[in-house]
Design a protein around this motif. Structure first.
Motif, short mmCIF file in Angstrom:
data_model
loop_
_atom_site.label_atom_id
_atom_site.label_comp_id
_atom_site.label_asym_id
_atom_site.label_seq_id
_atom_site.Cartn_x
_atom_site.Cartn_y
_atom_site.Cartn_z
N ARG A 1 11.05 -46.43 -3.10
CA ARG A 1 11.14 -45.80 -4.42
C ARG A 1 12.58 -45.79 -4.94
NH1 ARG A 1 9.69 -39.68 -6.53
NH2 ARG A 1 9.14 -40.32 -8.64
N ARG B 1 -1.64 -59.60 -8.40
CA ARG B 1 -0.37 -58.91 -8.17
C ARG B 1 0.27 -59.46 -6.91
NH1 ARG B 1 -1.07 -53.57 -6.85
NH2 ARG B 1 1.16 -53.24 -7.14
N ALA C 1 5.68 -51.54 -15.77
CA ALA C 1 4.80 -51.51 -14.60
C ALA C 1 4.43 -52.91 -14.15
CB ALA C 1 3.53 -50.70 -14.93
N GLU D 1 5.32 -54.57 -10.72
CA GLU D 1 4.08 -54.71 -9.97
C GLU D 1 3.64 -53.38 -9.36
OE1 GLU D 1 4.52 -57.92 -7.19
OE2 GLU D 1 4.62 -59.43 -8.76
N ILE D 2 3.62 -52.36 -10.23
CA ILE D 2 3.16 -51.04 -9.81
C ILE D 2 2.16 -50.54 -10.85
CG2 ILE D 2 5.27 -50.45 -8.56
CD1 ILE D 2 6.17 -48.85 -11.00
N SER D 3 1.49 -49.45 -10.55
CA SER D 3 0.54 -48.87 -11.50
C SER D 3 1.28 -48.07 -12.57
CB SER D 3 -0.45 -47.96 -10.76
OG SER D 3 0.23 -46.81 -10.27
N THR E 1 2.26 -44.63 -11.29
CA THR E 1 3.49 -44.64 -10.50
C THR E 1 4.71 -44.77 -11.40
OG1 THR E 1 2.36 -45.60 -8.59
CG2 THR E 1 4.76 -45.84 -8.67
N ARG F 1 13.24 -49.02 -6.40
CA ARG F 1 12.49 -49.20 -7.64
C ARG F 1 13.14 -48.44 -8.80
NH1 ARG F 1 7.80 -47.67 -5.77
NH2 ARG F 1 7.66 -45.67 -6.85
#
Length: 233
Positions: free
Chosen positions: A3, A212, A27, A31-33, A36, A6
């Motif tokens: 994290r 993804r 996102a 490549e995250i939701s 998130t 990120r």
């Protein structure tokens, strides 16, 4: 990606954009939701990073924001210098140049008393095999990996026959002095490992693969783990 990494990447993306960028765009790039992403944006704002915007409208990083000064321990600096030296000795030309530039930037960004740790590191890699030449530009391969582009490659097998395949490149794996492209092969309908010295030519196609990348890597790791022999007690 952890994290903290990120959150740093989000700041870098926002700094590079001149206008607002939507949560969906962020996102997808990370490549995250979306869920998130919204949690990450809330965390950055809680840390008083000057971000303007909200879910549904887009985000902008206010001008004049500077990252905190680089604070690393001597061991952390030596680890970075050793990693850069290993990349410089084994990576392609562009990556080797980037590794040398990284060391130079580190030496400028840290206090003067710590510069010898980087410039006169007590650890260094030693090559025991001849460096393998490759027939393609490694920069193109890394670009395709980062941006999820499909690749058309010509690949030579052990008998010297060249076949052409469409692959989804996921990562470059280093094993001793050999590099492999880990990819999903459309031709074989499965994960394959391609030795980079056998790749005869490489073309980036215009379209991106639909899956993804993080999910594919996780699937590859799970399949690889199943094929590994059990540990001896």
């Amino acid at each position: 990606m952890r994290r903290t990494e990120r959150l740093f990447q989000i700041i870098q993306i926002l700094r590079a954009k001149r206008g607002a960028i939507t949560g969906r765009e962020l996102a997808d790039e990370l490549e995250i939701s979306l869920r998130t992403l919204y949690r990450d944006m809330a965390e950055l704002m809680a840390q008083r990073v000057p971000i303007t915007g909200e879910a549904g409208t887009g985000y902008v990083l206010n001008e004049g924001y500077d990252m905190p000064p680089l604070m690393l321990t001597a061991d952390e600096l030596e680890a970075a210098a050793l990693g850069a030296a290993m990349v410089a000795s084994q990576g392609d030309v562009a990556l080797a140049r980037a590794a040398r530039d990284l060391v130079a930037k580190l030496s400028e960004a840290i206090p003067p008393e710590l510069r010898p740790v980087v410039l006169e590191s007590s650890s260094r890699p030693i090559l025991t095999e001849v460096k393998i030449d490759e027939n393609f530009d490694g920069t193109l391969l890394r670009q395709a990996i980062r941006e999820r582009y499909r690749l058309d490659i010509g690949y030579k097998d052990r008998e010297g026959r060249v076949t052409y395949r469409i692959i989804w490149p996921l990562l470059i794996a280093y094993l001793d002095n050999v590099r492999y492209v880990v990819a999903w092969c459309e031709t074989r309908k499965g994960f394959r490992h391609f030795k980079t010295d056998r790749v005869q030519d490489l073309t980036i196609l215009k379209d991106k693969y639909p899956a993804r990348r993080a999910a594919l890597i996780q699937q590859w790791e799970e399949e690889s783990a199943k094929r590994m022999p059990p540990r001896q007690s």
